[in-house]
Structure formats: structure tokens, C-alpha cells
Scaffold this active site. Structure first.
Site, PDB file in Angstrom:
ATOM      1  CG  HIS A 132     -50.653   1.191  -3.059  1.00  0.00           C
ATOM      2  ND1 HIS A 132     -50.503   1.336  -4.413  1.00  0.00           N
ATOM      3  CD2 HIS A 132     -49.684   0.347  -2.676  1.00  0.00           C
ATOM      4  CE1 HIS A 132     -49.486   0.610  -4.824  1.00  0.00           C
ATOM      5  NE2 HIS A 132     -48.973  -0.005  -3.788  1.00  0.00           N
ATOM      6  CD  GLU A 174     -50.797  -1.599   1.325  1.00  0.00           C
ATOM      7  OE1 GLU A 174     -51.184  -2.752   1.610  1.00  0.00           O
ATOM      8  OE2 GLU A 174     -49.693  -1.363   0.817  1.00  0.00           O
ATOM      9  CG  HIS A 209     -47.048   3.392  -0.860  1.00  0.00           C
ATOM     10  ND1 HIS A 209     -46.134   3.579  -1.859  1.00  0.00           N
ATOM     11  CD2 HIS A 209     -47.221   2.043  -0.757  1.00  0.00           C
ATOM     12  CE1 HIS A 209     -45.759   2.408  -2.353  1.00  0.00           C
ATOM     13  NE2 HIS A 209     -46.401   1.458  -1.695  1.00  0.00           N
ATOM     14  CD  GLU A 217     -45.395  -3.724   1.484  1.00  0.00           C
ATOM     15  OE1 GLU A 217     -45.146  -2.504   1.499  1.00  0.00           O
ATOM     16  OE2 GLU A 217     -46.454  -4.193   1.048  1.00  0.00           O
ATOM     17  CE1 TYR A 219     -46.077  -8.764  -5.405  1.00  0.00           C
ATOM     18  CE2 TYR A 219     -47.670  -7.203  -6.271  1.00  0.00           C
ATOM     19  CZ  TYR A 219     -47.085  -7.853  -5.209  1.00  0.00           C
ATOM     20  OH  TYR A 219     -47.502  -7.586  -3.933  1.00  0.00           O
ATOM     21  CG  ASP A 229     -46.866   1.357   2.470  1.00  0.00           C
ATOM     22  OD1 ASP A 229     -45.929   2.172   2.588  1.00  0.00           O
ATOM     23  OD2 ASP A 229     -46.756   0.263   1.898  1.00  0.00           O
ATOM     24  CG  HIS A 277     -47.491  -2.873   4.738  1.00  0.00           C
ATOM     25  ND1 HIS A 277     -48.136  -3.141   3.557  1.00  0.00           N
ATOM     26  CD2 HIS A 277     -47.586  -4.004   5.486  1.00  0.00           C
ATOM     27  CE1 HIS A 277     -48.618  -4.371   3.596  1.00  0.00           C
ATOM     28  NE2 HIS A 277     -48.313  -4.911   4.755  1.00  0.00           N
ATOM     29  CE1 TYR A 308     -52.243  -6.853  -4.434  1.00  0.00           C
ATOM     30  CE2 TYR A 308     -52.568  -9.182  -3.925  1.00  0.00           C
ATOM     31  CZ  TYR A 308     -51.806  -8.032  -3.860  1.00  0.00           C
ATOM     32  OH  TYR A 308     -50.595  -8.049  -3.212  1.00  0.00           O
ATOM     33  NE  ARG A 315     -53.889  -5.156   0.435  1.00  0.00           N
ATOM     34  CZ  ARG A 315     -52.728  -5.366  -0.183  1.00  0.00           C
ATOM     35  NH1 ARG A 315     -51.661  -4.694   0.169  1.00  0.00           N
ATOM     36  NH2 ARG A 315     -52.624  -6.230  -1.195  1.00  0.00           N
TER      37      ARG A 315
HETATM   38  O1  LIG Z   1     -49.406  -5.687  -1.401  1.00  0.00           O
HETATM   39  C1  LIG Z   1     -48.956  -5.434  -2.503  1.00  0.00           C
HETATM   40  O2  LIG Z   1     -49.188  -6.130  -3.465  1.00  0.00           O
HETATM   41  C2  LIG Z   1     -48.097  -4.246  -2.666  1.00  0.00           C
HETATM   42  C3  LIG Z   1     -47.394  -4.068  -3.842  1.00  0.00           C
HETATM   43  C4  LIG Z   1     -46.610  -2.942  -3.985  1.00  0.00           C
HETATM   44  C5  LIG Z   1     -46.537  -2.011  -2.970  1.00  0.00           C
HETATM   45  O3  LIG Z   1     -45.807  -0.893  -3.079  1.00  0.00           O
HETATM   46  C6  LIG Z   1     -47.255  -2.215  -1.795  1.00  0.00           C
HETATM   47  O4  LIG Z   1     -47.192  -1.279  -0.825  1.00  0.00           O
HETATM   48  C7  LIG Z   1     -48.034  -3.333  -1.648  1.00  0.00           C
END
Ligand SMILES: O=C(O)c1ccc(O)c(O)c1
Length: 237
Positions: free
Chosen positions: A92, A90, A123, A203, A165, A120, A146, A18, A50
Site C-alpha cells: 500500500h 498489505e 498499488h 476490492e 472512507y 494488492d 486484492h 489498522y 491484515r
Molecule cells: O483496507 C483498506 O482500508 C484499504 C483502503 C484503501 C485502499 O486503497 C486499500 O487498498 C485498502
């Protein structure tokens, strides 16, 4: 631990990071963080790292932001490539890769051979794009997929990182691949018949992951045996 995992024939296809691509972090700090993460990818025996393409939607980026984003991405790609690692963006929401056109712009403007894509599908569908049309256009960059689904569009927010999360986050709307609004069957049928080498990862952010993994694998194997009875074997990556 890794040796034990490999002894079962399991491997790690991709590591997720991240890194604050568009944040105010000084470049030397960003570089150090990235170098450490690249080493972590190598330690886990994966050549795919990623990241998300920033934390702002493509609509909110002006020409200068695009330049900054793609220049930084190019820099990360160059650093990771030296270690044999691909930088994987990704698709997103809330990032520069939040739809088909914006993802193509990011890939083309960055224009680095070690820049790859984690598609993904949900998304991409969320952005309003047709998932299979997007797949055809993005295939040249795609190294990972994903797959997840949602009961109905109104519940898509369940997947926002802030919710997913959070220990008290909602799980409303998370459903099995076959039970959601996006047509996962059409996607899987195309993937099964297409000679793509990209791993497809389920996922799953909901409850009972082991039970779900088993039932999803059953569904996927059923689809496969209907299409290619004697040829393909689904593995659980
Ligand atoms: O990899 C991730 O953290 C993550 C979190 C939320 C999502 O919707 C996703 O596609 C990936």
C-alpha cells in the site's frame, strides 16, 4: 450470524485491522489491542489478519525507523502466531510496503515465518513495479490478493483511505477490472494458470456492489473458460 453464513458455504478469508504500528502508542496498549484483534480473527474463523506497515512511505524511513518497524512487526507476528494467526501486511502507498523493493526489505528484515503478504496488484502497479514481476518475487509470502482497477493513473488518489472512507469522498476513476489502465486480464490469466492457493478478493469501493460482483464474476469465468475449459471454478471470495 456466522453459523448462518457458514451454512451457505461462505467463509471469511481475512480480517482487516489498522493497528498503529509506528505510532506513539505504549507497547502494552499496542499489545492489548493486537491480542483483542487476534481473538476477533479467531472468532471469525480466519487465520489471516491484515494490517498496514505503518503510515509513512518507505522513502521517508531511515535505518532506525526500519529497525523499529520490523522489530514491532516481529513482535506482532510472534503474538499472533501463538494463536495460529498469520500477520498479513498489505502492499500500500504511504507505508513501508509501498513498492517491490521496500516490501521485500520489510519481509526479509522482519524475517518471521508467520509474516505473510496481501498483494494488492493495483498499488504495486501504482509504485511503478511490473505487477507480474512483483508477483513472482513476492509469491513465497503471498496468502491473499486484492484486485481492483482505475480508469487512469491520474485517478489513483481515489483509493487513499482519507477519500475512500469519507461519506462525501469522490468515486471518480473507479472502474471494473477489465476497464482500467492496469492490465487485469494478464494478471488473471497468470493467476488462473498458476497453482496459487491464495484467494483473490475483488476490492470494490464504488456503487452497486451486488451488480458489479455479478458482472465481474461473469468476466472472470469467461477468462477461465477460455483458458481451462473443464478445470477451474471461480468462487466469489
Ligand atoms: O483496507 C483498506 O482500508 C484499504 C483502503 C484503501 C485502499 O486503497 C486499500 O487498498 C485498502
Amino acid at each position: 450470524m456466522l453459523d448462518e453464513m457458514f451454512s451457505y458455504g461462505l467463509d471469511i478469508s481475512m480480517l482487516s485491522d489498522y493497528i498503529p504500528l509506528m505510532g506513539n502508542l505504549p507497547m502494552d496498549v499496542l499489545l492489548k489491542e493486537w491480542q483483542d484483534t487476534v481473538q476477533a480473527a479467531k472468532a471469525f474463523h480466519t487465520n489471516k489478519l491484515r494490517i498496514f506497515a505503518g503510515s509513512l512511505s518507505s522513502q521517508s524511513l531511515d535505518e532506525k525507523d526500519w529497525e523499529l518497524c520490523t522489530e514491532r512487526l516481529k513482535f506482532l507476528c510472534t503474538v499472533a502466531e501463538r494463536e495460529g494467526v498469520y500477520t498479513v501486511v498489505e502492499t500500500h502507498p504511504g507505508t513501508a510496503a509501498d513498492g517491490l523493493d521496500s516490501t521485500l526489505q520489510l519481509l526479509r528484515q522482519t524475517s518471521h515465518p508467520a509474516l505473510k503478504l496481501n498483494l494488492d496488484f493495483l498499488h504495486m502497479w501504482e509504485s511503478g513495479a511490473d505487477p507480474l514481476a512483483a508477483y513472482e518475487r513476492l509469491k513465497p509470502w503471498m496468502v491473499n490478493i486484492h484486485l481492483k482497477n482505475v480508469e487512469a493513473r491520474q485517478w489513483l488518489e481515489v483509493f487513499s483511505p482519507d477519500n475512500i472512507y469519507s461519506p462525501s469522498g469522490s468515486r471518480r476513476g473507479i472502474v471494473a477490472l477489465a476497464d482500467g489502465e492496469m492490465d487485469c486480464q494478464a494478471i488473471m490469466k497468470r493467476l488462473i494458470l498458476d497453482p496459487t492457493q491464495a484467494p483473490v478478493a475483488l476490492e470494490w469501493f464504488g456503487a452497486n456492489p451486488f451488480q458489479i460482483l455479478k458482472s465481474e464474476l461473469g468476466w472472470l469465468k469467461g477468462l477461465e473458460s477460455g483458458l481451462k475449459p473443464e478445470k477451474v471454478e471461480v468462487t466469489g471470495t
